[in-house]
Design a protein around this motif. Structure first.
Motif, PDB file in Angstrom:
ATOM      1  N   THR A   5      43.403  19.586 110.215  1.00 42.34           N
ATOM      2  CA  THR A   5      43.109  20.213 109.024  1.00 42.34           C
ATOM      3  C   THR A   5      41.573  19.772 108.466  1.00 42.34           C
ATOM      4  O   THR A   5      41.084  20.319 107.891  1.00 42.34           O
ATOM      5  CB  THR A   5      43.910  19.772 107.841  1.00 42.34           C
ATOM      6  N   ARG A  73      50.418  34.213 103.393  1.00 44.05           N
ATOM      7  CA  ARG A  73      49.966  32.822 103.939  1.00 44.05           C
ATOM      8  C   ARG A  73      51.300  32.195 104.269  1.00 44.05           C
ATOM      9  O   ARG A  73      52.319  31.969 103.468  1.00 44.05           O
ATOM     10  CB  ARG A  73      49.249  31.833 102.878  1.00 44.05           C
ATOM     11  N   GLU A  94      41.303  23.638 104.717  1.00 44.54           N
ATOM     12  CA  GLU A  94      41.067  24.107 103.218  1.00 44.54           C
ATOM     13  C   GLU A  94      40.047  24.953 103.320  1.00 44.54           C
ATOM     14  O   GLU A  94      38.846  24.386 103.876  1.00 44.54           O
ATOM     15  CB  GLU A  94      40.987  23.136 102.359  1.00 44.54           C
ATOM     16  N   THR A  96      37.495  24.588 100.986  1.00 44.13           N
ATOM     17  CA  THR A  96      36.455  23.618 101.021  1.00 44.13           C
ATOM     18  C   THR A  96      35.866  22.847 102.024  1.00 44.13           C
ATOM     19  O   THR A  96      34.726  22.294 102.046  1.00 44.13           O
ATOM     20  CB  THR A  96      36.838  22.502  99.688  1.00 44.13           C
ATOM     21  N   GLU A  97      36.881  22.732 102.952  1.00 48.25           N
ATOM     22  CA  GLU A  97      36.565  22.083 104.278  1.00 48.25           C
ATOM     23  C   GLU A  97      35.529  22.753 105.115  1.00 48.25           C
ATOM     24  O   GLU A  97      34.618  22.087 105.606  1.00 48.25           O
ATOM     25  CB  GLU A  97      37.884  21.552 105.128  1.00 48.25           C
TER      26      GLU A  97
END
Ligand code: AMP
Length: 282
Positions: A5, A73, A94, A96-97
């Protein structure tokens, strides 16, 4: 199957595979996986030692009025499907990653190939696609990357920036997986009601008719486009976004099918925008 992730996790995984001398295949997806995605995974499995799939609904490729929030999703179900075709690792970051605060770099493929077909209808779409695919290729250290003919224009765009930016990866295009009734498999088919799903069969039917006419000697591009338009016009729930034929893979305009030609359509069935295509081999 490893679930990765973070940027650090995928980089470490890719580096350890490379250190062991293994070849890596990347299959980018937005999840809500179906048999179409799995044909890509199988093709990747055949070609490389390691298969890394990504499941990431990429915000930068959606327009402000598109279906980013509504996009299906279902990560757990996706993982089961990926395991069933022996995928080694899935990258599921995510947003934001991938796009942390301060992010401001984009890959913009300029020119004709991004301005027509889906590019004309979805400004910024290919900029988002090119950016995320560049990042995913870098992160996975892929030798081979796999994409579907369903998004044939996307494949042309990806091949363009891979060549222009000297990225050392080979791009593979896998044929369209269809349901038995001809409907091209798509995560967005889940938006369709039963009535709309029946109506959606007009997409593949119209392309099939054009293909049959081509086999019988019709090579005029406008005539072939008109065959598709006419058939689509018979379905009251279908609203045409575009019906267009271009040379493939260059996407140059042409009047006669005297080289490989992409006959591509985008059609709204109710609120759902579906795409489909055939490649006519000259
Ligand atoms: P998506 O999750 O819709 O972004 O698609 C991920 C990849 O799967 C893209 O390369 C698509 O072209 C490919 N794909 C989606 N649907 C199909 C299909 N029916 N047949 C083959 N490839 C597909």
């Amino acid at each position: 199957m490893k679930i990765l992730t973070t940027i650090e996790a995928i980089q470490n995984y890719a580096t350890s595979c490379k250190t062991q001398g293994k070849t890596i295949a990347l299959v980018p997806t937005m999840g809500a996986l179906h048999e179409g995605h799995l044909t890509l995974m199988r093709a990747a499995r055949k070609k490389c030692d390691i298969v890394i799939a990504s499941v990431f609904v990429n915000p930068t490729q959606f327009g402000p009025n598109e279906d980013y929030d509504a996009y299906p999703r279902q990560f757990e179900a996706d993982c089961e499907k990926l395991e069933s075709v022996a995928v080694d690792a899935v990258f599921h970051p995510e947003p934001t990653e991938m796009y942390p605060e301060g992010y401001c770099t984009y890959v913009n493929v300029e020119g004709d190939i991004t301005h027509k077909l889906c590019g004309a209808q979805r400004p910024g779409h290919f900029r988002g696609v090119a950016t995320v695919v560049t990042k995913l290729i870098n992160l996975s250290r892929a030798d081979e990357a796999f994409f579907g003919q369903k998004d044939a224009q996307q494949v042309t765009v990806i091949r363009r920036f891979v060549e222009d930016l000297n990225i050392n990866v080979h791009i593979n295009m896998v044929p369209i997986a269809r349901e038995e009734n001809g409907l091209a498999r798509s995560s967005r088919n889940s938006y369709l009601s039963t009535e709309e799903k029946n109506a959606a069969l007009v997409l593949s039917r119209s392309l099939k008719q054009a293909k049959a006419a081509f086999s019988q000697g019709e090579t005029e591009v406008t005539a072939l486009e008109n065959i598709v338009r006419q058939e689509l016009g018979k379905e009251p729930l279908a609203h045409i976004d575009y019906v267009k034929a271009y040379a493939y893979p260059s996407l140059k305009p042409l009047k006669q099918v005297n080289e490989d030609t992409l006959l591509a359509i985008a059609v709204k069935i109710g609120k759902t925008r579906l795409i489909d295509n055939v490649i006519l081999s000259a």
